[in-house]
Write a protein that holds these residues in place. Structure first.
Motif, mmCIF file in Angstrom:
data_model
loop_
_atom_site.group_PDB
_atom_site.id
_atom_site.type_symbol
_atom_site.label_atom_id
_atom_site.label_comp_id
_atom_site.label_asym_id
_atom_site.label_seq_id
_atom_site.Cartn_x
_atom_site.Cartn_y
_atom_site.Cartn_z
ATOM 1 N N ARG A 107 -7.490 9.388 -12.290
ATOM 2 C CA ARG A 107 -7.800 10.871 -11.828
ATOM 3 C C ARG A 107 -9.062 11.451 -12.700
ATOM 4 N NH1 ARG A 107 -2.742 10.921 -9.583
ATOM 5 N NH2 ARG A 107 -2.441 10.348 -7.631
ATOM 6 N N HIS A 108 -8.237 11.363 -14.343
ATOM 7 C CA HIS A 108 -9.048 12.251 -14.936
ATOM 8 C C HIS A 108 -10.466 12.106 -15.260
ATOM 9 C CE1 HIS A 108 -8.572 15.393 -17.601
ATOM 10 N NE2 HIS A 108 -9.609 14.348 -19.055
ATOM 11 N N LEU A 109 -10.346 10.647 -15.405
ATOM 12 C CA LEU A 109 -11.961 9.871 -15.492
ATOM 13 C C LEU A 109 -12.651 9.612 -14.028
ATOM 14 C CD1 LEU A 109 -12.085 6.974 -14.550
ATOM 15 C CD2 LEU A 109 -10.319 5.848 -16.236
ATOM 16 N N ASP A 110 -12.351 9.877 -13.435
ATOM 17 C CA ASP A 110 -13.137 10.029 -12.194
ATOM 18 C C ASP A 110 -13.981 11.609 -11.965
ATOM 19 O OD1 ASP A 110 -14.000 9.374 -9.474
ATOM 20 O OD2 ASP A 110 -12.308 10.606 -8.341
ATOM 21 N N GLY A 111 -15.478 11.358 -11.623
ATOM 22 C CA GLY A 111 -16.640 11.772 -11.967
ATOM 23 C C GLY A 111 -17.260 12.344 -13.060
ATOM 24 N N ALA A 112 -16.369 11.551 -14.312
ATOM 25 C CA ALA A 112 -16.953 11.823 -15.755
ATOM 26 C C ALA A 112 -17.640 10.581 -16.523
ATOM 27 C CB ALA A 112 -16.055 12.827 -16.663
ATOM 28 N N ILE A 113 -16.991 9.228 -15.766
ATOM 29 C CA ILE A 113 -17.480 8.541 -15.863
ATOM 30 C C ILE A 113 -18.061 7.970 -14.819
ATOM 31 C CG2 ILE A 113 -16.777 5.539 -15.619
ATOM 32 C CD1 ILE A 113 -16.416 7.827 -18.914
ATOM 33 N N GLU A 114 -19.610 6.951 -14.617
ATOM 34 C CA GLU A 114 -20.128 6.761 -14.068
ATOM 35 C C GLU A 114 -19.940 5.653 -13.353
ATOM 36 O OE1 GLU A 114 -24.816 5.580 -11.951
ATOM 37 O OE2 GLU A 114 -24.445 7.159 -13.559
ATOM 38 N N LEU A 115 -19.656 4.411 -14.091
ATOM 39 C CA LEU A 115 -19.128 3.224 -13.565
ATOM 40 C C LEU A 115 -17.978 2.874 -14.433
ATOM 41 C CD1 LEU A 115 -19.741 0.710 -11.760
ATOM 42 C CD2 LEU A 115 -20.667 -0.581 -14.019
ATOM 43 N N LEU A 116 -16.961 2.087 -13.780
ATOM 44 C CA LEU A 116 -15.473 1.588 -14.351
ATOM 45 C C LEU A 116 -15.453 0.482 -14.075
ATOM 46 C CD1 LEU A 116 -12.928 1.846 -15.693
ATOM 47 C CD2 LEU A 116 -12.073 2.781 -13.710
ATOM 48 N N LEU A 117 -15.587 -0.867 -15.169
ATOM 49 C CA LEU A 117 -15.631 -1.894 -15.338
ATOM 50 C C LEU A 117 -14.574 -3.096 -15.921
ATOM 51 C CD1 LEU A 117 -17.772 -4.002 -14.242
ATOM 52 C CD2 LEU A 117 -18.355 -4.018 -17.033
ATOM 53 N N VAL A 118 -13.969 -2.628 -14.631
ATOM 54 C CA VAL A 118 -12.210 -3.846 -14.876
ATOM 55 C C VAL A 118 -12.604 -5.129 -15.206
ATOM 56 C CG1 VAL A 118 -10.054 -3.970 -13.972
ATOM 57 C CG2 VAL A 118 -11.233 -1.972 -13.610
ATOM 58 N N SER A 119 -11.665 -5.932 -16.233
ATOM 59 C CA SER A 119 -12.462 -7.288 -16.591
ATOM 60 C C SER A 119 -10.861 -8.002 -16.243
ATOM 61 C CB SER A 119 -12.670 -7.729 -18.599
ATOM 62 O OG SER A 119 -13.272 -6.972 -18.774
ATOM 63 N N PHE A 120 -11.376 -8.694 -15.215
ATOM 64 C CA PHE A 120 -9.872 -9.550 -14.478
ATOM 65 C C PHE A 120 -10.089 -11.088 -14.061
ATOM 66 C CE2 PHE A 120 -8.221 -11.274 -10.438
ATOM 67 C CZ PHE A 120 -6.695 -10.712 -10.956
ATOM 68 N N SER A 121 -9.664 -11.719 -14.249
ATOM 69 C CA SER A 121 -9.776 -13.183 -14.879
ATOM 70 C C SER A 121 -9.378 -13.996 -13.582
ATOM 71 C CB SER A 121 -9.621 -13.924 -16.013
ATOM 72 O OG SER A 121 -7.748 -13.968 -15.931
ATOM 73 N N SER A 122 -8.075 -13.895 -12.711
ATOM 74 C CA SER A 122 -8.364 -15.228 -11.337
ATOM 75 C C SER A 122 -7.149 -14.162 -10.651
ATOM 76 C CB SER A 122 -7.990 -16.052 -12.409
ATOM 77 O OG SER A 122 -7.433 -16.757 -11.183
ATOM 78 N N ILE A 123 -7.503 -14.189 -9.202
ATOM 79 C CA ILE A 123 -5.705 -14.287 -8.825
ATOM 80 C C ILE A 123 -4.955 -15.103 -9.111
ATOM 81 C CG2 ILE A 123 -7.120 -15.930 -7.014
ATOM 82 C CD1 ILE A 123 -5.114 -12.085 -6.610
ATOM 83 N N ASP A 124 -4.923 -16.245 -9.326
ATOM 84 C CA ASP A 124 -4.201 -16.927 -10.230
ATOM 85 C C ASP A 124 -2.952 -16.730 -10.883
ATOM 86 O OD1 ASP A 124 -2.623 -19.616 -11.073
ATOM 87 O OD2 ASP A 124 -3.443 -20.662 -10.469
#
Length: 331
Positions: A107-124
């Motif tokens: 909620r705090h970063l919403d709007g202050a950051i344009e793109l939030l990129l989350v690193s994710f390797s696998s559903i496994d």
């Protein structure tokens, strides 16, 4: 905090990206990240962060990525650092492993950051546990779902890890993410070998390009391109023919400008935000020769020759065109 930075005077007339490292400490122990080379992990001081903000102008910088070699959400002054960038004219993005992206931070970063990129390797979970070591798979997945639900002004994207052991479960991973409503899925067509320090198996770029195309992913190679004109200017103005080095300025948690973002050990300092402008640092770096320990084993130095630039430019143009179509359909 709104800052007025000096106009461009030297160092070329193209725009760059800035990689800002709030902390070189991390809560993960990922095998593709040779963090043992960082001898003194530290936190950026708020004074250095504010000094860096004062060095940034949209005429020089098209994008600031809050990342580095640490996890920004672990910084104890996370909320204050986010507040400092509100109202700044430059675009800010953030890269996170997602482990600490709880609803309060989202909620705090919403709007202050344009793109939030989350690193994710696998559903496994077994694959994830081997790649994103020390992180809670279920917790990260729950945080991704929360981000998709809570973010109203910040766009969520997922960076899919291009390691060989992640590729067999890639289709199922993509299916799960799209089922959550996450549309922006990215992958790099190159597993960066961090200036020759990465020992993991490296999938061929052609293999990764095929996967990116087959699964309709966004290629991360276009993220360093502010525009075709800037790319051409950068290529023509630099005698040092290394696009990744030239278009990115890394600012460490100590507030130091580094020669290259692949300087994991933070050893090759070419200035400090307290005393040096971006133009001064760019001009200084342009006069420097290759550094053997960084450049000789790097798989990025010769990554973008003329043919590769054309392919990257084509990807950029296609992404811009498809983005325009999407905007028209939703209007």
């Amino acid at each position: 905090m709104s800052a007025t930075a000096p106009k461009m005077r030297s160092g070329g007339d193209y725009r760059i990206a800035v990689n800002a490292e709030w902390t070189s400490k991390c809560n993960a122990l990922c095998p593709m990240c040779p963090r043992e080379l960082i001898e003194r992990p530290q936190l950026m001081k708020r004074e250095s962060w504010q000094q860096l903000l004062g060095r940034l102008s949209p005429e020089r910088v098209f994008r600031v990525v809050i990342a580095g070699y640490g996890e920004p959400t672990t910084h104890p002054r996370f909320f204050e650092f986010v507040d400092d960038l509100r109202g700044h004219p430059v675009r800010f993005d953030m890269v996170s492993n997602g482990h600490l992206l709880d609803p309060d931070k989202l909620r705090h970063l919403d709007g202050a950051i344009e793109l939030l990129l989350v690193s994710f390797s696998s559903i496994d979970p077994a694959v994830y546990g081997r790649v994103h070591v020390n992180l809670d798979h279920a917790r990260v997945m729950a945080n991704i779902q929360a981000a998709q639900k809570l973010l109203r002004h910040t766009r969520l994207a997922i960076s899919l890890t291009p390691m060989a052991e992640c590729l067999p479960s890639l289709p199922e991973t993509i299916d799960w993410l799209r089922a959550q409503g996450v549309d922006t899925l990215t992958m790099s067509p190159t597993l960066y070998n961090r200036a020759g320090s990465l020992k993991a198996d490296e999938p061929a770029t052609r293999t990764l390009r095929d996967l990116i195309r087959r699964h309709r992913l966004r290629s991360q190679e276009i993220d360093f391109i502010p525009g075709a004109r800037d790319l051409l200017r950068q290529w023509r103005r630099n005698r040092f023919r290394c696009i990744p080095r030239n278009v990115d300025v890394f600012v460490s948690a100590a507030g130091e400008y580094l020669y290259c973002y692949n300087d994991i050990g933070h050893r090759h300092v070419i200035g400090h935000v307290a005393t040096d402008s971006l133009d001064e640092v760019l001009t200084r770096r342009e006069g420097m020769e290759p550094i053997a320990e960084l450049c000789n084993g790097c798989n990025m130095r010769h990554r973008y020759g003329a043919a590769e630039l054309l392919r990257a430019g084509a990807s950029f143009a296609k992404a811009r065109f498809e983005g325009g179509l999407t905007a028209l359909r939703s209007a």
